[in-house]
Design a protein around this motif. Structure first.
Motif, mmCIF file in Angstrom:
data_model
loop_
_atom_site.group_PDB
_atom_site.id
_atom_site.type_symbol
_atom_site.label_atom_id
_atom_site.label_comp_id
_atom_site.label_asym_id
_atom_site.label_seq_id
_atom_site.Cartn_x
_atom_site.Cartn_y
_atom_site.Cartn_z
ATOM 1 N N HIS A 199 26.343 42.383 33.221
ATOM 2 C CA HIS A 199 25.567 41.260 32.692
ATOM 3 C C HIS A 199 24.867 40.475 33.805
ATOM 4 C CE1 HIS A 199 27.801 42.083 28.966
ATOM 5 N NE2 HIS A 199 26.818 41.438 28.368
ATOM 6 N N GLY A 200 24.846 41.037 35.007
ATOM 7 C CA GLY A 200 24.060 40.448 36.092
ATOM 8 C C GLY A 200 24.739 39.314 36.839
ATOM 9 N N MET A 201 26.040 39.141 36.660
ATOM 10 C CA MET A 201 26.752 38.055 37.348
ATOM 11 C C MET A 201 27.653 38.627 38.437
ATOM 12 S SD MET A 201 27.868 35.798 33.998
ATOM 13 C CE MET A 201 28.446 37.221 33.052
ATOM 14 N N LYS A 202 28.064 37.769 39.360
ATOM 15 C CA LYS A 202 29.102 38.135 40.317
ATOM 16 C C LYS A 202 30.450 38.029 39.603
ATOM 17 C CE LYS A 202 26.679 37.487 44.512
ATOM 18 N NZ LYS A 202 25.855 38.706 44.485
ATOM 19 N N ALA A 203 31.348 38.966 39.920
ATOM 20 C CA ALA A 203 32.616 39.038 39.196
ATOM 21 C C ALA A 203 33.788 38.625 40.073
ATOM 22 C CB ALA A 203 32.835 40.470 38.699
ATOM 23 N N GLY A 204 34.714 37.888 39.469
ATOM 24 C CA GLY A 204 35.906 37.481 40.213
ATOM 25 C C GLY A 204 37.150 37.471 39.351
ATOM 26 N N VAL A 205 38.292 37.684 40.017
ATOM 27 C CA VAL A 205 39.598 37.580 39.360
ATOM 28 C C VAL A 205 40.284 36.327 39.869
ATOM 29 C CG1 VAL A 205 41.857 38.665 39.041
ATOM 30 C CG2 VAL A 205 39.839 40.069 39.262
ATOM 31 N N VAL A 206 40.999 35.649 38.977
ATOM 32 C CA VAL A 206 41.786 34.465 39.349
ATOM 33 C C VAL A 206 43.270 34.793 39.214
ATOM 34 C CG1 VAL A 206 42.051 31.983 39.007
ATOM 35 C CG2 VAL A 206 40.004 33.143 38.126
ATOM 36 N N LEU A 207 44.057 34.359 40.188
ATOM 37 C CA LEU A 207 45.514 34.536 40.121
ATOM 38 C C LEU A 207 46.198 33.178 40.016
ATOM 39 C CD1 LEU A 207 46.285 37.190 42.906
ATOM 40 C CD2 LEU A 207 45.620 37.579 40.514
ATOM 41 N N ALA A 234 24.555 31.503 28.916
ATOM 42 C CA ALA A 234 24.628 30.062 29.206
ATOM 43 C C ALA A 234 24.205 29.745 30.639
ATOM 44 C CB ALA A 234 26.042 29.559 28.951
ATOM 45 N N GLY A 235 24.161 30.761 31.522
ATOM 46 C CA GLY A 235 23.656 30.523 32.874
ATOM 47 C C GLY A 235 24.677 30.667 33.992
ATOM 48 N N ALA A 236 25.827 31.258 33.711
ATOM 49 C CA ALA A 236 26.809 31.470 34.787
ATOM 50 C C ALA A 236 26.240 32.453 35.811
ATOM 51 C CB ALA A 236 28.113 32.005 34.212
ATOM 52 N N ASP A 237 26.408 32.152 37.090
ATOM 53 C CA ASP A 237 25.999 33.070 38.154
ATOM 54 C C ASP A 237 27.190 33.870 38.646
ATOM 55 O OD1 ASP A 237 23.083 32.152 38.841
ATOM 56 O OD2 ASP A 237 24.255 30.330 38.554
ATOM 57 N N ILE A 238 28.346 33.199 38.660
ATOM 58 C CA ILE A 238 29.610 33.815 39.068
ATOM 59 C C ILE A 238 30.559 33.584 37.900
ATOM 60 C CG2 ILE A 238 31.524 33.654 40.715
ATOM 61 C CD1 ILE A 238 29.248 32.094 42.477
ATOM 62 N N LEU A 239 31.249 34.631 37.469
ATOM 63 C CA LEU A 239 32.192 34.459 36.364
ATOM 64 C C LEU A 239 33.557 34.965 36.811
ATOM 65 C CD1 LEU A 239 32.065 33.367 33.429
ATOM 66 C CD2 LEU A 239 31.933 35.742 32.660
ATOM 67 N N CYS A 269 35.580 43.411 42.733
ATOM 68 C CA CYS A 269 35.404 41.949 42.770
ATOM 69 C C CYS A 269 34.411 41.519 43.847
ATOM 70 C CB CYS A 269 36.731 41.271 43.109
ATOM 71 S SG CYS A 269 37.997 41.465 41.866
ATOM 72 N N ASP A 270 33.596 40.513 43.503
ATOM 73 C CA ASP A 270 32.800 39.832 44.514
ATOM 74 C C ASP A 270 33.612 38.704 45.133
ATOM 75 O OD1 ASP A 270 30.132 41.187 44.161
ATOM 76 O OD2 ASP A 270 30.554 40.561 42.102
ATOM 77 N N LEU A 271 34.568 38.190 44.357
ATOM 78 C CA LEU A 271 35.469 37.181 44.903
ATOM 79 C C LEU A 271 36.794 37.192 44.162
ATOM 80 C CD1 LEU A 271 34.602 33.540 43.813
ATOM 81 C CD2 LEU A 271 33.650 35.525 42.700
ATOM 82 N N VAL A 272 37.814 36.658 44.845
ATOM 83 C CA VAL A 272 39.122 36.427 44.221
ATOM 84 C C VAL A 272 39.407 34.941 44.348
ATOM 85 C CG1 VAL A 272 41.600 36.864 44.323
ATOM 86 C CG2 VAL A 272 39.990 38.740 44.729
ATOM 87 N N LEU A 273 39.811 34.336 43.242
ATOM 88 C CA LEU A 273 40.138 32.905 43.234
ATOM 89 C C LEU A 273 41.648 32.753 43.149
ATOM 90 C CD1 LEU A 273 39.623 29.884 42.886
ATOM 91 C CD2 LEU A 273 38.876 30.309 40.566
ATOM 92 N N GLN A 299 33.764 42.591 51.985
ATOM 93 C CA GLN A 299 32.748 41.630 51.501
ATOM 94 C C GLN A 299 33.321 40.599 50.530
ATOM 95 O OE1 GLN A 299 30.656 44.876 51.992
ATOM 96 N NE2 GLN A 299 30.536 43.568 53.771
ATOM 97 N N CYS A 300 34.474 40.900 49.970
ATOM 98 C CA CYS A 300 35.041 40.050 48.919
ATOM 99 C C CYS A 300 35.374 38.658 49.462
ATOM 100 C CB CYS A 300 36.304 40.722 48.380
ATOM 101 S SG CYS A 300 37.066 39.820 47.047
ATOM 102 N N LEU A 301 34.911 37.619 48.748
ATOM 103 C CA LEU A 301 35.189 36.245 49.162
ATOM 104 C C LEU A 301 36.520 35.778 48.579
ATOM 105 C CD1 LEU A 301 31.689 34.554 48.586
ATOM 106 C CD2 LEU A 301 32.607 35.510 50.712
#
Ligand code: DX5
Ligand code: ZN
Length: 214
Positions: free
Chosen positions: A106-114, A81-86, A130-134, A168-170
């Motif tokens: 799958h070529g996307m940046k990966a993140g965990v949400v808490l 569908a076009g997600a860049d970050i999931l 993780c590339d980021l934590v939300l 590096q993790c955002l």
């Protein structure tokens, strides 16, 4: 870093193209896309077909926040569908390691949400994937809720974990973010602020986005 990711949950669903074009012109960095299934959270928003349309009009990366049970089942669909970050919820993944690998495969940046009551210390063994934590600063499901003050402490503690394990993790913060708390969040160590109501209910969303980045 000071990035802003306006949440389309507060946009006009009757004319998303108009609001996306406004975001394209603005200084925002990403577009935050909230997918809700009515099971993991009480609300239902939209799924892959709408994300595809958002992607068609957007000139910036799509930051897709999955508030759904068993998100690993849908990684390929959202990549298509076009997600860049999931980002997927810690509370919704039985096999978080596998899901994070799959997102990157799958070529996307990966993140965990808490969720607000989930401790950042639980990420000691996954933050390196993780590339980021939300960090949710409201209970997920709805826009326009009140910011939970304990978030500042979570941002600071998560920053310390990231400094040790994955510098590096955002760190992204979502829920009740506005012009009053944005600078304190960046100071605490946040890199990306999500804002729904603060942007879309303001008289001048482009100006508000500019101010959120100051
Ligand atoms: C809430 C969503 C948020 C929401 C934020 O479950 O994850 O992204 O749109 O809206 P505001 O900024 O209005 O709290
Ligand atoms: Zn969100």
């Amino acid at each position: 870093m000071k990035l802003v990711s306006p949440s389309l949950l507060s946009a006009n669903f009757g004319n998303l193209q108009h609001d996306i074009e406004m975001l394209n012109r603005s200084e925002c960095d990403w577009l935050h896309v909230d997918v809700m299934d009515g099971v993991f959270v009480p609300n239902i928003s939209f799924g892959q077909p709408i994300v595809k349309h958002i992607k068609f009009h957007a000139k910036k990366p799509l930051d897709v926040h999955l508030m759904i049970v068993d998100p690993g089942r849908y990684v390929a669909d959202f990549a298509e569908a076009g997600a860049d970050i999931l980002t997927v919820h810690y509370e919704a993944c039985t096999h978080l390691d596998r899901v994070l690998h799959s997102i990157r495969d799958h070529g996307m940046k990966a993140g965990v949400v808490l969720n607000p009551a989930t401790s950042v210390e639980l990420l000691e063994d996954s933050v390196q994937l993780c590339d980021l934590v939300l960090l949710m600063s409201v209970n997920p499901g709805f826009g326009g809720q009140k910011f939970i003050e304990n978030t500042y402490s979570k941002v600071r503690r998560l920053r310390a974990i990231c400094d040790r394990k994955n510098p590096q993790c955002l760190i992204e913060v979502d829920g009740g973010v506005n012009l009053q708390n944005a600078s304190a969040l960046y100071e605490a160590g946040a890199d990306v602020l999500v804002a729904g109501n603060a942007v879309f209910k303001s008289d001048d969303p482009v100006l508000t986005i500019h101010q959120l980045k100051q």
